[in-house]
Design a protein around this motif. Structure first.
Motif, PDB file in Angstrom:
ATOM      1  N   ALA A 163       0.826  -1.249  -0.072  1.00 11.46           N
ATOM      2  CA  ALA A 163       0.122  -0.018  -0.063  1.00 11.46           C
ATOM      3  C   ALA A 163       0.825   1.320  -0.038  1.00 11.46           C
ATOM      4  N   GLU A 164       0.073   2.299  -0.532  1.00  8.25           N
ATOM      5  CA  GLU A 164       0.900   3.680  -0.452  1.00  8.25           C
ATOM      6  C   GLU A 164       1.378   4.082   0.851  1.00  8.25           C
ATOM      7  N   SER A 165       0.499   3.545   1.805  1.00  5.49           N
ATOM      8  CA  SER A 165       0.870   3.930   3.305  1.00  5.49           C
ATOM      9  C   SER A 165       2.103   3.120   3.670  1.00  5.49           C
ATOM     10  N   ASP A 166       2.493   1.987   3.198  1.00  4.73           N
ATOM     11  CA  ASP A 166       3.874   1.550   3.440  1.00  4.73           C
ATOM     12  C   ASP A 166       4.805   2.269   2.998  1.00  4.73           C
ATOM     13  N   LEU A 167       4.908   3.357   2.328  1.00  2.20           N
ATOM     14  CA  LEU A 167       6.001   4.062   1.728  1.00  2.20           C
ATOM     15  C   LEU A 167       6.371   5.158   2.648  1.00  2.20           C
ATOM     16  N   SER A 168       5.787   5.207   3.875  1.00  2.00           N
ATOM     17  CA  SER A 168       6.016   6.583   4.783  1.00  2.00           C
ATOM     18  C   SER A 168       7.791   6.578   5.179  1.00  2.00           C
ATOM     19  N   GLU A 169       8.319   5.357   5.347  1.00  2.00           N
ATOM     20  CA  GLU A 169       9.761   5.612   5.750  1.00  2.00           C
ATOM     21  C   GLU A 169      10.552   5.739   4.416  1.00  2.00           C
ATOM     22  N   CYS A 170      10.211   5.178   3.207  1.00  2.00           N
ATOM     23  CA  CYS A 170      10.760   5.468   1.912  1.00  2.00           C
ATOM     24  C   CYS A 170      10.582   6.936   1.686  1.00  2.00           C
ATOM     25  N   ILE A 171       9.390   7.507   1.758  1.00  2.00           N
ATOM     26  CA  ILE A 171       9.211   8.820   1.248  1.00  2.00           C
ATOM     27  C   ILE A 171      10.106   9.792   2.195  1.00  2.00           C
ATOM     28  N   ALA A 172       9.995   9.459   3.552  1.00  2.00           N
ATOM     29  CA  ALA A 172      10.895  10.357   4.413  1.00  2.00           C
ATOM     30  C   ALA A 172      12.233  10.395   4.126  1.00  2.00           C
ATOM     31  N   VAL A 173      12.893   9.343   3.557  1.00  6.23           N
ATOM     32  CA  VAL A 173      14.248   9.149   3.167  1.00  6.23           C
ATOM     33  C   VAL A 173      14.388   9.850   1.950  1.00  6.23           C
ATOM     34  N   MET A 174      13.478   9.780   0.962  1.00 12.15           N
ATOM     35  CA  MET A 174      13.694  10.477  -0.247  1.00 12.15           C
ATOM     36  C   MET A 174      13.567  11.905  -0.025  1.00 12.15           C
ATOM     37  N   THR A 175      12.988  12.391   0.858  1.00  8.66           N
ATOM     38  CA  THR A 175      12.584  13.981   0.994  1.00  8.66           C
ATOM     39  C   THR A 175      13.548  14.480   2.275  1.00  8.66           C
ATOM     40  N   THR A 176      14.235  13.879   2.468  1.00  3.92           N
ATOM     41  CA  THR A 176      15.578  14.257   3.548  1.00  3.92           C
ATOM     42  C   THR A 176      16.575  14.982   2.650  1.00  3.92           C
ATOM     43  N   LEU A 177      16.874  16.186   2.903  1.00 10.82           N
ATOM     44  CA  LEU A 177      17.931  16.926   2.276  1.00 10.82           C
ATOM     45  C   LEU A 177      19.200  16.350   2.811  1.00 10.82           C
ATOM     46  N   ASN A 178      20.136  16.323   1.768  1.00 13.14           N
ATOM     47  CA  ASN A 178      21.605  16.006   1.957  1.00 13.14           C
ATOM     48  C   ASN A 178      22.462  17.073   2.696  1.00 13.14           C
ATOM     49  N   ARG A 179      21.755  18.178   3.147  1.00 14.34           N
ATOM     50  CA  ARG A 179      22.282  19.365   3.483  1.00 14.34           C
ATOM     51  C   ARG A 179      23.188  18.954   4.820  1.00 14.34           C
ATOM     52  N   ASP A 180      22.514  18.292   5.682  1.00 14.30           N
ATOM     53  CA  ASP A 180      23.300  18.125   6.984  1.00 14.30           C
ATOM     54  C   ASP A 180      24.447  16.818   6.568  1.00 14.30           C
ATOM     55  N   ALA A 181      24.416  16.188   5.981  1.00 17.39           N
ATOM     56  CA  ALA A 181      25.269  15.509   5.706  1.00 17.39           C
ATOM     57  C   ALA A 181      26.425  16.010   4.929  1.00 17.39           C
ATOM     58  N   CYS A 182      26.294  16.844   4.206  1.00 16.43           N
ATOM     59  CA  CYS A 182      27.037  17.647   3.549  1.00 16.43           C
ATOM     60  C   CYS A 182      27.891  18.590   4.258  1.00 16.43           C
ATOM     61  N   ALA A 183      27.177  19.177   5.452  1.00 14.52           N
ATOM     62  CA  ALA A 183      27.872  19.856   6.410  1.00 14.52           C
ATOM     63  C   ALA A 183      28.842  19.347   7.154  1.00 14.52           C
TER      64      ALA A 183
END
Length: 324
Positions: A172-192
């Motif tokens: 279900a689309e609801s099972d994508l919550s972790e995946c969507i959270a990962v895909m919408t996390t900016l790499n800004r902090d990792a870059c810093a």
């Protein structure tokens, strides 16, 4: 990946005294010096929807586009929308929601949208052309990895498998919550975090999968990259779905492209295919001196980036990549 490599080989190489990074090593973005202390980082990316929610899709696509600037050690400053939309088949409210999601992520990155371009298309497509800035002496490329380096990955793997499963209505689309959270996390902090410690090379993990992008680092740096398969973090359900054959098919193309340049000592065939599968808005793959690893992991922890050490760099052998 093979087609892209062939096309680039057949194009004339661009040369200019201010061109710091061009397309020769499949870098994440181009870098052009505009003054002694400023260079611009430029990139573009767009693709069809991976999820049904148009706002979430806009956020994912924007995050993915912004990631290329972070992979170069840069700071995004402006973005242009790129849109393909079937305006005769779908209401404008859907496009509005996509653009709104993208704008949210651009604003979160501290950048601004300055315009864009749209065309009528048979299917929805969205992404950004992004410009960032970086000091010319502090550009991070994929070509600086050194033997003895540790390899760090800042996001888990599995977005290709999970979004493919949702499209096939296996989850279900609801099972994508972790995946969507990962895909919408900016790499800004990792870059810093990586800039605070100092690293030798970096790329982000996207369409060619972890193994494909690790290969680019190996080739650009003249080293062999060793990936510890069991150390690579995975999203929930990703492995089980991959074991059922739910992959994007990029895994087969990437493994075929790597061919004899890849040595596999890992007995888990499912895991190897998962590591070769396409990712969207994946994490940064960072190569840094081993004696800086603890400092980097501390910086990541302080910024709540779930980074993991997933391998090491060794002197060049007949193979570009080893998977153990």
């Amino acid at each position: 990946m093979e087609l892209t490599a062939q096309v680039l080989r057949d194009l004339p190489m661009q040369q200019h005294p201010n061109l710091i990074v061009g397309p020769e090593h499949f870098e994440d973005a181009g870098v052009y010096r505009v003054s002694a202390d400023t260079a611009i980082v430029q990139t573009v990316d767009f693709f069809p929807p991976l999820v049904d929610d148009p706002v979430a899709f806009g956020r994912i696509a924007a995050t993915n586009s912004l990631s290329d600037v972070y992979a170069m050690g840069g700071t995004p400053i402006t973005a242009l929308n790129i849109v393909g939309f079937p305006d005769k088949e779908l209401p404008g409210e859907i496009l509005n929601a996509i653009l709104r999601g993208g704008a949210e992520q651009v604003a979160a990155a501290g950048a601004v949208i300055v315009g864009g371009h749209s065309v009528r298309d048979a299917e929805i497509k969205y992404g950004l052309a992004v410009t960032g800035t970086v000091h010319p002496d502090r550009v991070v490329t994929n070509g600086g990895a050194q033997p003895g380096d540790a390899l760090v990955l800042t996001k888990p793997i599995g977005s290709g498998t999970l979004t493919s499963a949702a499209k096939r209505e296996l989850i279900a689309e609801s099972d994508l919550s972790e995946c969507i959270a990962v895909m919408t996390t900016l790499n800004r902090d990792a870059c810093a975090a990586m800039l605070a410690v100092g690293v030798n090379a970096c790329t982000d993990v996207t369409g060619f999968g972890l193994l494909g992008h690790a290969f680019e680092v190996a080739e650009a740096s003249g080293v062999t990259v060793e990936i510890e398969a069991g150390a690579v973090p995975l999203m929930q359900q990703a492995y089980d779905l991959a074991k059922q054959g739910v992959l994007t098919r990029t895994d087969k193309a990437t493994l075929a492209f790597l061919g004899e340049r890849l040595e596999v000592a890992c007995a888990d065939e499912t895991l190897v295919h998962l590591l070769a599968d396409a990712q969207t808005s994946g994490g940064l793959l960072i190569s840094l001196a081993a004696d800086r690893l603890d400092a980097l992991m501390l910086e990541m922890q302080q910024r709540q980036v779930p980074a993991k050490c997933v391998g090491q760099v060794v002197p060049r052998t007949q193979r570009s990549i080893r998977v153990r």
